[in-house]
Design a protein around this motif. Structure first.
Motif, PDB file in Angstrom:
ATOM      1  N   ASP A   6      54.443 -21.955  24.309  1.00 37.30           N
ATOM      2  CA  ASP A   6      53.185 -21.341  23.878  1.00 37.30           C
ATOM      3  C   ASP A   6      52.007 -21.814  24.726  1.00 37.30           C
ATOM      4  N   ASP A   7      51.941 -23.113  24.988  1.00 40.04           N
ATOM      5  CA  ASP A   7      50.847 -23.643  25.805  1.00 40.04           C
ATOM      6  C   ASP A   7      50.941 -23.147  27.243  1.00 40.04           C
ATOM      7  N   ALA A   8      52.168 -23.081  27.777  1.00 39.42           N
ATOM      8  CA  ALA A   8      52.343 -22.608  29.147  1.00 39.42           C
ATOM      9  C   ALA A   8      51.909 -21.150  29.276  1.00 39.42           C
ATOM     10  N   LEU A   9      52.247 -20.334  28.299  1.00 38.09           N
ATOM     11  CA  LEU A   9      51.862 -18.926  28.328  1.00 38.09           C
ATOM     12  C   LEU A   9      50.344 -18.778  28.229  1.00 38.09           C
ATOM     13  N   ALA A  10      49.741 -19.556  27.342  1.00 40.06           N
ATOM     14  CA  ALA A  10      48.282 -19.484  27.167  1.00 40.06           C
ATOM     15  C   ALA A  10      47.544 -19.946  28.414  1.00 40.06           C
ATOM     16  N   GLY A  11      48.186 -20.748  29.245  1.00 45.15           N
ATOM     17  CA  GLY A  11      47.536 -21.284  30.436  1.00 45.15           C
ATOM     18  C   GLY A  11      47.561 -20.366  31.643  1.00 45.15           C
ATOM     19  N   LEU A  12      48.222 -19.201  31.531  1.00 43.13           N
ATOM     20  CA  LEU A  12      48.296 -18.282  32.665  1.00 43.13           C
ATOM     21  C   LEU A  12      46.984 -17.515  32.818  1.00 43.13           C
ATOM     22  N   ASP A  13      46.564 -17.306  34.054  1.00 42.62           N
ATOM     23  CA  ASP A  13      45.329 -16.551  34.298  1.00 42.62           C
ATOM     24  C   ASP A  13      45.641 -15.080  34.558  1.00 42.62           C
ATOM     25  N   GLY A  14      44.612 -14.313  34.878  1.00 40.74           N
ATOM     26  CA  GLY A  14      44.760 -12.880  35.060  1.00 40.74           C
ATOM     27  C   GLY A  14      45.550 -12.471  36.275  1.00 40.74           C
ATOM     28  N   GLY A  15      45.903 -13.414  37.135  1.00 40.48           N
ATOM     29  CA  GLY A  15      46.703 -13.094  38.305  1.00 40.48           C
ATOM     30  C   GLY A  15      48.180 -12.927  38.015  1.00 40.48           C
ATOM     31  N   TRP A  16      48.582 -13.199  36.771  1.00 40.55           N
ATOM     32  CA  TRP A  16      49.995 -13.115  36.399  1.00 40.55           C
ATOM     33  C   TRP A  16      50.318 -11.729  35.864  1.00 40.55           C
ATOM     34  N   ARG A  17      51.409 -11.147  36.417  1.00 43.22           N
ATOM     35  CA  ARG A  17      51.827  -9.803  36.004  1.00 43.22           C
ATOM     36  C   ARG A  17      52.961  -9.834  34.993  1.00 43.22           C
ATOM     37  N   GLY A  18      53.883 -10.786  35.131  1.00 39.18           N
ATOM     38  CA  GLY A  18      55.010 -10.776  34.202  1.00 39.18           C
ATOM     39  C   GLY A  18      55.874 -12.008  34.300  1.00 39.18           C
ATOM     40  N   LEU A  19      56.756 -12.150  33.296  1.00 43.84           N
ATOM     41  CA  LEU A  19      57.681 -13.268  33.216  1.00 43.84           C
ATOM     42  C   LEU A  19      59.074 -12.769  32.866  1.00 43.84           C
ATOM     43  N   SER A  20      60.074 -13.410  33.477  1.00 49.22           N
ATOM     44  CA  SER A  20      61.453 -13.296  33.038  1.00 49.22           C
ATOM     45  C   SER A  20      61.760 -14.545  32.230  1.00 49.22           C
ATOM     46  N   LEU A  21      62.453 -14.395  31.100  1.00 50.94           N
ATOM     47  CA  LEU A  21      62.726 -15.540  30.233  1.00 50.94           C
ATOM     48  C   LEU A  21      64.222 -15.714  30.059  1.00 50.94           C
ATOM     49  N   THR A  22      64.663 -16.959  30.148  1.00 54.45           N
ATOM     50  CA  THR A  22      66.054 -17.277  29.885  1.00 54.45           C
ATOM     51  C   THR A  22      66.097 -18.366  28.821  1.00 54.45           C
ATOM     52  N   MET A  23      67.289 -18.907  28.572  1.00 55.28           N
ATOM     53  CA  MET A  23      67.430 -19.913  27.519  1.00 55.28           C
ATOM     54  C   MET A  23      66.479 -21.075  27.771  1.00 55.28           C
ATOM     55  N   PRO A  24      65.846 -21.607  26.723  1.00 57.71           N
ATOM     56  CA  PRO A  24      65.904 -21.250  25.293  1.00 57.71           C
ATOM     57  C   PRO A  24      64.640 -20.523  24.841  1.00 57.71           C
TER      58      PRO A  24
END
Length: 271
Positions: free
Chosen positions: A47-65
């Motif tokens: 949650d903290d890592a996601l909240a720390g992303l700025d507007g330059g981020w377009r997307g994420l791939s997520l794997t375990m866990p």
């Protein structure tokens, strides 16, 4: 100065991931100067890592866990994510959109080996990937799925999902006496310790084997499987990534990419 959109795969562990090679190959063919890398992120830190992303981020791939955490973080989800309760792709923005491309990845990978329909399926394992395998089985026409797990009590959600899909789901121990099926889908982690006698018993009437694991290969099951074909998880990895690229480029996992055949060839070569 405009910076290139950023993307990454997150998980724990993550060093083994081949997603950076796959995505980089795709964006090169598409002529996009996008940056895709990997980052080790624990479930607790997500949650903290996601909240720390700025507007330059377009997307994420997520794997375990992180797939369940990503589902909770998404403002909207596609049908495959809604059915399974997991998200392996986030299209970022003011309202992050979540997708599950694993279901389509399984269907497409099986199609590569000529498997376009099945009546009966055995799924090994009861985690997040097992839910995707169950939805894929239903889309391939299966009306009966056996779930085999070391802890069958974990499969309660799969039974409920089966009811939604119109699929009868029976649950038993991993080493229970097997019955004949058209297809076995193993969602056990790569390198999982599996007694050889159990593996051989499962293979006797297990039909084709689709093993989501690909490292190390062959897996414990793949090494002893008596029927053919035996399919590693590389195909699923490839095809779910193609759908992710579609999402990051077009916003839609079903919208084909420009010159998608060339993109797919480059991604396959990068495996």
């Amino acid at each position: 100065m405009t910076t290139s959109p950023r993307l990454a795969v997150w998980g724990d562990p993550i060093a083994h991931s081949r997603s950076p090679q796959l995505h980089t190959a795709a964006y090169r063919v598409l002529g996009l100067d996008w940056v895709y890398d990997r980052r080790q992120v624990t479930a607790e830190a997500f949650d903290d890592a996601l909240a720390g992303l700025d507007g330059g981020w377009r997307g994420l791939s997520l794997t375990m866990p992180l797939k369940e955490r990503a589902f909770a973080a998404a403002a909207s989800v596609d049908r495959h994510a809604e059915l399974t309760g997991v998200v392996n792709t986030l299209l970022l923005g003011e309202r992050p959109a979540g997708f599950n491309t694993d279901v389509g990845g399984i269907v497409d990978a099986l199609g590569d080996d000529g498997i376009t329909g099945v009546r009966s399926v055995r799924i090994l394992g009861a985690g997040a990937t097992a839910a995707s395998a169950l939805v894929a089985s239903a889309e391939l026409g299966s009306e009966h799925v056996e779930v085999r797990a070391r802890r069958p009590e974990r499969a309660a959600a799969l039974i409920a999902l089966g009811r939604r899909l119109g699929v009868q789901v029976d649950v038993d121990l991993l080493d229970a006496a097997p019955t004949a099926v058209d297809l076995t889908v193993s969602t056990l982690p790569g390198g999982a310790d599996l007694d050889e006698s159990v593996a051989r018993a499962l293979s006797a009437d297990g039909g084709a084997l689709f093993d989501v694991a690909y490292a190390p290969w062959p897996s414990a099951l793949g090494a002893v499987w008596q029927q053919r074909p035996v399919i590693s998880g590389l195909g699923m990895l490839l095809h779910q990534a193609v759908r992710q690229v579609r999402i990051f480029v077009n916003g839609d996992p079903a919208a084909p990419l420009p010159d998608e055949r060339a993109v797919l060839t480059a991604m396959r070569d990068a495996l």
